[in-house]
Design a protein around this motif. Sequence first.
Motif, mmCIF file in Angstrom:
data_model
loop_
_atom_site.group_PDB
_atom_site.id
_atom_site.type_symbol
_atom_site.label_atom_id
_atom_site.label_comp_id
_atom_site.label_asym_id
_atom_site.label_seq_id
_atom_site.Cartn_x
_atom_site.Cartn_y
_atom_site.Cartn_z
ATOM 1 N N MET A 1 -17.445 -0.894 12.520
ATOM 2 C CA MET A 1 -16.088 -0.462 12.210
ATOM 3 C C MET A 1 -15.308 -1.626 11.607
ATOM 4 N N HIS A 2 -14.519 -1.290 10.583
ATOM 5 C CA HIS A 2 -13.648 -2.279 9.978
ATOM 6 C C HIS A 2 -12.232 -1.724 9.919
ATOM 7 N N ILE A 3 -11.244 -2.560 10.246
ATOM 8 C CA ILE A 3 -9.845 -2.150 10.252
ATOM 9 C C ILE A 3 -9.081 -2.990 9.242
ATOM 10 N N LYS A 4 -8.482 -2.320 8.275
ATOM 11 C CA LYS A 4 -7.647 -2.983 7.287
ATOM 12 C C LYS A 4 -6.193 -2.591 7.524
ATOM 13 N N THR A 5 -5.325 -3.594 7.613
ATOM 14 C CA THR A 5 -3.895 -3.357 7.782
ATOM 15 C C THR A 5 -3.202 -3.532 6.434
ATOM 16 N N ILE A 6 -2.429 -2.508 6.023
ATOM 17 C CA ILE A 6 -1.682 -2.561 4.772
ATOM 18 C C ILE A 6 -0.214 -2.297 5.091
ATOM 19 N N PRO A 7 0.631 -3.321 5.187
ATOM 20 C CA PRO A 7 2.063 -3.098 5.425
ATOM 21 C C PRO A 7 2.696 -2.436 4.200
ATOM 22 N N VAL A 8 3.438 -1.343 4.430
ATOM 23 C CA VAL A 8 3.991 -0.576 3.311
ATOM 24 C C VAL A 8 5.457 -0.249 3.549
ATOM 25 N N GLY A 9 6.196 -0.120 2.448
ATOM 26 C CA GLY A 9 7.555 0.387 2.499
ATOM 27 C C GLY A 9 8.581 -0.645 2.922
ATOM 28 N N GLN A 10 9.847 -0.214 2.865
ATOM 29 C CA GLN A 10 10.954 -1.096 3.214
ATOM 30 C C GLN A 10 10.884 -1.562 4.658
ATOM 31 N N LEU A 11 10.370 -0.710 5.548
ATOM 32 C CA LEU A 11 10.295 -1.064 6.966
ATOM 33 C C LEU A 11 8.971 -1.723 7.336
ATOM 34 N N GLN A 12 8.136 -1.988 6.319
ATOM 35 C CA GLN A 12 6.852 -2.671 6.548
ATOM 36 C C GLN A 12 6.054 -1.995 7.662
ATOM 37 N N THR A 13 5.881 -0.706 7.491
ATOM 38 C CA THR A 13 5.041 0.063 8.419
ATOM 39 C C THR A 13 3.590 -0.347 8.237
ATOM 40 N N ASN A 14 2.889 -0.514 9.329
ATOM 41 C CA ASN A 14 1.464 -0.829 9.267
ATOM 42 C C ASN A 14 0.667 0.449 9.014
ATOM 43 N N CYS A 15 0.143 0.558 7.788
ATOM 44 C CA CYS A 15 -0.842 1.594 7.498
ATOM 45 C C CYS A 15 -2.216 0.995 7.777
ATOM 46 N N TYR A 16 -3.028 1.738 8.517
ATOM 47 C CA TYR A 16 -4.365 1.251 8.863
ATOM 48 C C TYR A 16 -5.432 2.108 8.184
ATOM 49 N N VAL A 17 -6.399 1.453 7.585
ATOM 50 C CA VAL A 17 -7.594 2.131 7.078
ATOM 51 C C VAL A 17 -8.740 1.727 7.997
ATOM 52 N N ASP A 30 -1.089 6.500 9.453
ATOM 53 C CA ASP A 30 0.309 6.216 9.105
ATOM 54 C C ASP A 30 0.499 5.659 7.687
ATOM 55 N N PRO A 31 0.159 6.456 6.665
ATOM 56 C CA PRO A 31 0.423 6.037 5.288
ATOM 57 C C PRO A 31 1.900 6.228 4.957
ATOM 58 N N GLY A 32 2.706 5.218 5.235
ATOM 59 C CA GLY A 32 4.150 5.376 5.226
ATOM 60 C C GLY A 32 4.809 5.314 3.860
ATOM 61 N N ASP A 33 4.175 4.673 2.882
ATOM 62 C CA ASP A 33 4.797 4.526 1.563
ATOM 63 C C ASP A 33 3.811 3.769 0.678
ATOM 64 N N GLU A 34 4.203 3.547 -0.578
ATOM 65 C CA GLU A 34 3.419 2.741 -1.515
ATOM 66 C C GLU A 34 1.954 3.179 -1.547
ATOM 67 N N SER A 35 1.772 4.439 -1.900
ATOM 68 C CA SER A 35 0.419 5.001 -1.910
ATOM 69 C C SER A 35 -0.511 4.224 -2.826
ATOM 70 N N HIS A 36 0.031 3.604 -3.872
ATOM 71 C CA HIS A 36 -0.833 2.868 -4.804
ATOM 72 C C HIS A 36 -1.561 1.715 -4.121
ATOM 73 N N LEU A 37 -0.922 1.093 -3.139
ATOM 74 C CA LEU A 37 -1.591 0.008 -2.411
ATOM 75 C C LEU A 37 -2.777 0.545 -1.609
#
Length: 203
Positions: A1-17, A30-37
């Motif tokens: 298993m691998h966990i990638k953290t991608i902080p997104v949006g104005q509130l820097q929500t942690n999106c995890y893959v 929790d894909p909160g924003d900035e889908s392109h990232l």
Amino acid sequence: MHIKTIPVGQLQTNCYVVTDTDTKVCAIIDPGDESHLIVDYLEENDLTPRAVFFTHGHYDHTMAADDLVRKFDPPVYINRADTTDDTRPNPYRYLACGETNFYEDGDEIPVGGLLFQVIGTPGHSPGSVCLRVGDCLFTGDTLFRDDCGRTDLPGGNGNTLLESMAKIDKLTGIEDVFPGHLDATTLERERRFNVYLRRGAGM
């Protein structure tokens, strides 16, 4: 298993893959924003998303979902208590596209060779959940490093949140904790230093 953290949006929500490295199948939490990232990371690593999981329905955790569904067509999972209707005020957001599945406490959802367990933890919102996979716990805005989620938004409840803290404290076999904002932590550390978790455990 691998966990990638991608902080997104104005509130820097942690999106995890969260990826099953054997199959390159993944879940997006929790894909909160900035889908392109998120899309860039998936394509650069040749990953196939098989689920989008929401820890709760607040807009800063859900806004990129529509773009991901349009591109990859994964099913979306959320607790029904956090879905929106004409009477639900902001900060909840209606999920407009894709196959929406309603999960509940105790459900188990396989993604590749990974098994995600749903743990109902209301308080920050009525439908907040934590997601467990192996010895990792994704806590959304229920539990943070040294803190907990706010309860002054619509549907929040401080006493209910403390009850959820007590539930988290009783979990066994959890090592790493991945919250919806800011830094990762460990459950052992939070049991020692998080006053809200300690208050919940003492109930």
